[in-house]
Design an enzyme around this catalytic site. Structure first.
Site, PDB file in Angstrom:
ATOM      1  N   GLY A  12       0.783  -1.132  -0.147  1.00 20.88           N
ATOM      2  CA  GLY A  12      -0.062  -0.027  -0.041  1.00 20.88           C
ATOM      3  C   GLY A  12       0.785   1.321  -0.003  1.00 20.88           C
ATOM      4  O   GLY A  12       0.257   2.223   0.494  1.00 20.88           O
ATOM      5  N   HIS A 109       0.271   0.932 -13.231  1.00 18.89           N
ATOM      6  CA  HIS A 109       1.207  -0.360 -13.648  1.00 18.89           C
ATOM      7  C   HIS A 109       2.458  -0.035 -13.715  1.00 18.89           C
ATOM      8  O   HIS A 109       2.864   1.033 -14.097  1.00 18.89           O
ATOM      9  CB  HIS A 109       0.668  -0.640 -14.854  1.00 18.89           C
ATOM     10  CG  HIS A 109       0.922  -1.926 -15.362  1.00 18.89           C
ATOM     11  ND1 HIS A 109       0.751  -3.288 -15.010  1.00 18.89           N
ATOM     12  CD2 HIS A 109       2.191  -2.228 -16.201  1.00 18.89           C
ATOM     13  CE1 HIS A 109       1.409  -4.059 -15.434  1.00 18.89           C
ATOM     14  NE2 HIS A 109       2.339  -3.804 -16.399  1.00 18.89           N
ATOM     15  N   ASP A 145      -4.356  -3.958 -18.210  1.00 14.93           N
ATOM     16  CA  ASP A 145      -3.379  -3.064 -18.589  1.00 14.93           C
ATOM     17  C   ASP A 145      -3.335  -2.445 -19.892  1.00 14.93           C
ATOM     18  O   ASP A 145      -2.158  -2.233 -20.209  1.00 14.93           O
ATOM     19  CB  ASP A 145      -2.031  -3.891 -18.115  1.00 14.93           C
ATOM     20  CG  ASP A 145      -1.849  -4.590 -17.036  1.00 14.93           C
ATOM     21  OD1 ASP A 145      -2.469  -3.990 -15.959  1.00 14.93           O
ATOM     22  OD2 ASP A 145      -1.108  -5.492 -16.522  1.00 14.93           O
ATOM     23  N   GLU A 174       6.463   6.374  -9.025  1.00 16.54           N
ATOM     24  CA  GLU A 174       5.034   5.928  -8.847  1.00 16.54           C
ATOM     25  C   GLU A 174       4.488   6.900  -7.666  1.00 16.54           C
ATOM     26  O   GLU A 174       3.226   7.493  -7.898  1.00 16.54           O
ATOM     27  CB  GLU A 174       4.645   4.654  -8.383  1.00 16.54           C
ATOM     28  CG  GLU A 174       5.075   3.555  -9.654  1.00 16.54           C
ATOM     29  CD  GLU A 174       4.671   2.266  -9.244  1.00 16.54           C
ATOM     30  OE1 GLU A 174       3.606   1.782  -8.637  1.00 16.54           O
ATOM     31  OE2 GLU A 174       5.514   1.117  -9.494  1.00 16.54           O
TER      32      GLU A 174
HETATM   33  C1  GAR Z   1       3.287  -1.147  -7.535  1.00 17.31           C
HETATM   34  O1  GAR Z   1       4.532  -1.105  -8.011  1.00 17.31           O
HETATM   35  C2  GAR Z   1       2.340  -0.993  -8.441  1.00 17.31           C
HETATM   36  O2  GAR Z   1       2.531  -0.323  -9.669  1.00 17.31           O
HETATM   37  C3  GAR Z   1       2.050  -2.433  -8.730  1.00 17.31           C
HETATM   38  O3  GAR Z   1       2.143  -3.295  -7.389  1.00 17.31           O
HETATM   39  C4  GAR Z   1       2.940  -2.167  -6.784  1.00 17.31           C
HETATM   40  C5  GAR Z   1       2.354  -2.082  -5.354  1.00 17.31           C
HETATM   41  O4  GAR Z   1       2.965  -1.459  -4.429  1.00 17.31           O
HETATM   42  N1  GAR Z   1       0.772  -2.784  -9.329  1.00 17.31           N
HETATM   43  C6  GAR Z   1       0.872  -3.653 -10.226  1.00 17.31           C
HETATM   44  O5  GAR Z   1       1.633  -4.532 -10.720  1.00 17.31           O
HETATM   45  C7  GAR Z   1      -0.749  -4.025 -10.830  1.00 17.31           C
HETATM   46  N2  GAR Z   1      -0.472  -4.600 -12.246  1.00 17.31           N
HETATM   47  P1  GAR Z   1       2.261  -0.762  -3.273  1.00 17.31           P
HETATM   48  O6  GAR Z   1       1.298  -1.940  -2.662  1.00 17.31           O
HETATM   49  O7  GAR Z   1       3.535  -0.367  -2.372  1.00 17.31           O
HETATM   50  O8  GAR Z   1       1.387   0.295  -3.761  1.00 17.31           O
END
Ligand code: GAR
Length: 202
Positions: A12, A109, A145, A174
């Site tokens: 998260g 993504h 995606d 991100e």
């Molecule tokens: C992030 O890198 C996000 O872009 C990716 O999962 C991670 C979650 O991190 N999402 C995907 O791969 C979706 N296809 P977080 O829980 O620390 O935000």
């Protein structure tokens, strides 16, 4: 005041960056709920500490994707969401679910879409031999995606990068990109409707 519902499956950290930006930038929106499909999602602890309502709809407790999504939808809709934000929500969604939230659901993504949809994006980027990688925020459509792109951030791939070092470099960006795009949505600078291509954000 608009209602944002954030869906997570784990750490998260993107959700945390959105919660922080909403607070410090005084968005005309509240994080109405953080919902996870896993009871052990670490991000739930942070959200609860912030006083945000949290909820869990355990995907593996349902016999079918449709039954899980029906329960998830019921939970989400209790919070009258104007915007659904997928932030590391690791479930494939059906067309019916996506349609229910048409024009109000976005995802981040960890790749420069259309490059590397799906899983293991950092490994794919390293193996590709490319010099750049990044992350994309896009409108969610029924095709995984593949929705229209709302924003992207680029990072270099360095000679000694590992999957972990590259993932970390992307993740840091991100955390800048996702709040920025959501703020643009709230300010009406990006259009989430899937109308004619000329109407789409790019
Ligand atoms: C992030 O890198 C996000 O872009 C990716 O999962 C991670 C979650 O991190 N999402 C995907 O791969 C979706 N296809 P977080 O829980 O620390 O935000």
């Amino acid at each position: 005041m608009k209602n944002i519902v954030i869906l997570i499956s784990g750490r998260g950290s993107n959700m945390q960056s959105i919660v922080a930006a909403a607070k410090t930038q005084k968005w005309p929106a509240q994080i109405a709920a953080v919902i996870s499909n896993r009871a052990d999602a670490e991000g739930l602890i942070f959200a609860a500490e912030q006083g945000i309502p949290t909820s869990v709809v355990v995907s593996k407790n349902y016999l079918s994707r449709e039954k899980f999504e029906a329960a998830l939808q019921e939970k989400i809709d209790q919070f009258s969401p104007d915007l659904i934000v997928l932030a590391g929500f690791m479930r494939i969604l059906t067309a019916r679910f996506v349609q229910h939230y048409a024009s109000r659901i976005v995802n981040i993504h960890p790749s420069l879409l259309p490059r590397f949809p799906g899983l293991h994006t950092h490994r794919q980027a390293l193996e590709s031999g490319e010099s750049e990688h990044g992350a994309t925020v896009h409108i969610v459509t029924a095709e995984l995606d593949h929705g229209p792109i709302l924003g992207q951030v680029r990072v270099p791939i360095l000679p000694n990068d590992t999957e972990a070092s590259l993932a970390n470099r992307v993740l840091n960006q991100e955390h800048v990109l996702y709040p920025h795009v959501i703020r643009q949505i709230l300010q009406g600078e990006l259009n989430l409707s899937l109308g004619a291509p000329s109407e789409r954000a790019s």
